[in-house]
Design an enzyme around this catalytic site. Structure first.
Site, mmCIF file in Angstrom:
data_model
loop_
_atom_site.group_PDB
_atom_site.id
_atom_site.type_symbol
_atom_site.label_atom_id
_atom_site.label_comp_id
_atom_site.label_asym_id
_atom_site.label_seq_id
_atom_site.Cartn_x
_atom_site.Cartn_y
_atom_site.Cartn_z
ATOM 1 N N ALA A 70 21.941 37.186 8.073
ATOM 2 C CA ALA A 70 23.261 36.662 7.698
ATOM 3 C C ALA A 70 24.350 37.281 8.553
ATOM 4 O O ALA A 70 25.358 36.639 8.859
ATOM 5 C CB ALA A 70 23.522 36.940 6.220
ATOM 6 N N GLU B 145 24.176 35.253 12.119
ATOM 7 C CA GLU B 145 24.249 33.800 12.231
ATOM 8 C C GLU B 145 25.657 33.261 11.970
ATOM 9 O O GLU B 145 26.120 32.366 12.674
ATOM 10 C CB GLU B 145 23.247 33.146 11.274
ATOM 11 C CG GLU B 145 21.825 33.193 11.803
ATOM 12 C CD GLU B 145 20.905 32.284 11.021
ATOM 13 O OE1 GLU B 145 21.118 32.129 9.810
ATOM 14 O OE2 GLU B 145 19.982 31.725 11.620
ATOM 15 N N SER C 130 28.510 34.786 12.411
ATOM 16 C CA SER C 130 29.372 35.138 13.541
ATOM 17 C C SER C 130 29.017 34.340 14.785
ATOM 18 O O SER C 130 29.901 33.878 15.514
ATOM 19 C CB SER C 130 29.265 36.638 13.831
ATOM 20 O OG SER C 130 29.732 37.400 12.735
ATOM 21 N N CYS D 119 30.347 35.666 0.424
ATOM 22 C CA CYS D 119 29.611 36.435 1.429
ATOM 23 C C CYS D 119 30.166 37.855 1.588
ATOM 24 O O CYS D 119 31.347 38.041 1.898
ATOM 25 C CB CYS D 119 29.686 35.707 2.765
ATOM 26 S SG CYS D 119 28.832 36.551 4.109
ATOM 27 N N GLU E 183 34.543 39.992 14.032
ATOM 28 C CA GLU E 183 33.820 39.657 15.261
ATOM 29 C C GLU E 183 34.381 38.384 15.893
ATOM 30 O O GLU E 183 34.543 38.310 17.118
ATOM 31 C CB GLU E 183 32.332 39.485 14.955
ATOM 32 C CG GLU E 183 31.627 40.791 14.651
ATOM 33 C CD GLU E 183 30.163 40.610 14.330
ATOM 34 O OE1 GLU E 183 29.370 41.512 14.685
ATOM 35 O OE2 GLU E 183 29.791 39.584 13.722
#
Length: 446
Positions: free
Chosen positions: A287, A290, A292, A397, A406
């Protein structure tokens, strides 16, 4: 030093998105009761020829026109055997509805090639993952895992993210592909920093291949996987297990004050079990890169076509956080997730029956014109910034701050270094309907 994790290696499904859907024709609806148990269901892969054009190959490059066509009240889809949820208000409701379960149906047994055994191992594993549990188990896991993601830990990554981004851009400046050279490798390298392991570019590429192969059974019908692909799945599991062992061997329960140290901490009677620890570190790996990767790749592709937005960001860099929120809405890394009804639920003119599968299309909700006027247009200052791109409610999340950081650092660095950067070739998308990933975004910087 903690003991090594068990070598029995159950596997993990894709975080937030379970691409396996319940075939309603074989699903036993179960009346609500205090002793509700998982209905006897058969799982069928979402991405096969049996699925209607909603997830046809033409949706890989542009799914949003299709979402606009199907967006409407909650509706039963007979061919897929599920309730389709597409509007913003309905998706927000469903994400917060405790009677819609995040747990994964038990897999059927009996396949001749042994793939059902592989699915059974995955099911055993995901029961230990934060994403696929319901309260009270989810409440306990989230309380233990969230302690690892204190703001100071994420904020301290700003410098390393910038350094990794600039290094990767320097190495490939002469022939730059923003997907292959930045969006894919950078988040994996950052996760190495987060977990206390420095990764060379080849090591990061290997770790990403393991993550991708690990999830092969959840990208399509497991019965269509070749013997070579099944072998890759098993090899990926062993590789990830070895990586997690390496990470954990460098920590003790009273060790450093970082993500892994905090995951290991806790009262002796209430800390993550070995299987829970492994499951949630692998969840972090998958997680954590993916979302980012999808945001950076798709966000860059969108900004390349928005010269007015780029001009505004150049004029006022303080608007980058707002830009990331709007990009998150527009590109929605996780396009949809599934839920399973624990009991009969009335919604609008319909009753979702116990045992029914429900597909929540986050990407359709994020472009609902009732919630976001002119939904396909980039708008810096929308009154409603509460998108469902990274979930909502108890399953929001945990890695959202990292994905935002990011995305901002990577995209801001690219467009500030090369104001005249432009696309120099065709976009190539991964064959993945759940998490929209660009494999190639070639650009020229001069």
């Amino acid at each position: 030093m903690i003991e090594k994790l068990p070598r029995h290696l159950p596997l993990l499904t894709r975080p937030l998105v379970n691409s396996f859907l319940v075939d309603k024709r074989t699903c036993n609806r179960v009346a609500a009761s205090d002793n509700w148990q998982q209905p006897d269901v058969r799982v069928v892969p979402a991405m096969t020829a049996t699925v209607p054009p909603l997830f046809g190959s033409d949706m890989l490059t542009d799914p949003y026109a299709m979402y606009a066509r199907v967006r409407g009240p909650i509706a039963w889809n007979e061919q897929m055997g599920l309730w389709l949820v597409t509007r913003y208000d309905d998706v927000r409701w469903a994400l917060g509805e405790p009677r819609l379960s995040s747990t994964m149906p038990s897999p059927a047994a009996g396949s001749a090639d042994g793939s059902s055994g592989l699915l059974a191992d995955m099911y055993t594993f995901v029961k230990s993952s934060l994403v696929f549990t319901d309260p009270p188990d989810h409440t306990r896991l989230r309380r233990l895992v969230i302690a690892a993601f204190v703001p100071s830990v994420i904020n301290d990554l700003s410098g390393p993210i910038a350094a990794i981004t600039n290094r990767m851009l320097d190495e490939h400046a002469d022939s730059l592909d923003l997907a292959a050279h930045l969006a894919e490798p950078m988040p994996i390298a950052v996760l190495g920093q987060l977990l206390g392991v420095s990764l060379s570019e080849p090591e990061g590429a290997q770790l990403k291949r393991w993550c991708d192969d690990f999830l092969l059974p959840f990208g399509r019908d497991i019965n269509t996987l070749s013997s070579d692909e099944l072998a890759r799945v098993k090899a990926a599991g062993e590789g990830l297990h070895g990586f997690v062992d390496t990470v954990l061997s460098r920590r003790t329960a009273n060790g450093t004050d970082d993500v892994v140290g905090r995951l290991l901490a806790g009262e002796s009677e209430d800390r993550l079990s070995e299987q829970e620890l492994f499951a949630n570190i692998v969840l972090l790996l998958i997680a954590g890169h993916e979302n980012s990767t999808s945001l950076i790749g798709n966000g860059a592709a969108m900004l390349l076509g928005l010269s007015d937005v780029r001009a505004e960001l150049a004029r006022d860099p303080s608007r980058w956080p707002a830009a990331i929120e709007e990009l998150m809405r527009l590109v929605t890394p996780n396009q949809f997730i599934r839920r399973l009804a624990l009991e009969d639920i009335a919604r609008g003119d319909h009753t979702i029956r116990a045992g029914d599968a429900v597909l929540l299309t986050l990407a359709a909700a994020n472009r609902d014109p009732e919630a976001f006027p002119e939904p396909d247009r980039f708008v810096f200052d929308r009154p409603n910034r509460q998108t469902v791109a990274l979930g909502h409610g108890i399953h929001y999340c945990l890695g959202a701050p990292l994905a935002r950081l990011e995305g901002r650092v990577a995209l801001q660095t690219v467009f500030e270094r090369w104001p005249a950067v432009r696309q120099a070739g065709d976009l190539v998308y991964a064959n993945n309907f759940n998490v929209r990933l660009l494999h190639s975004l070639p650009v020229t910087t001069s």
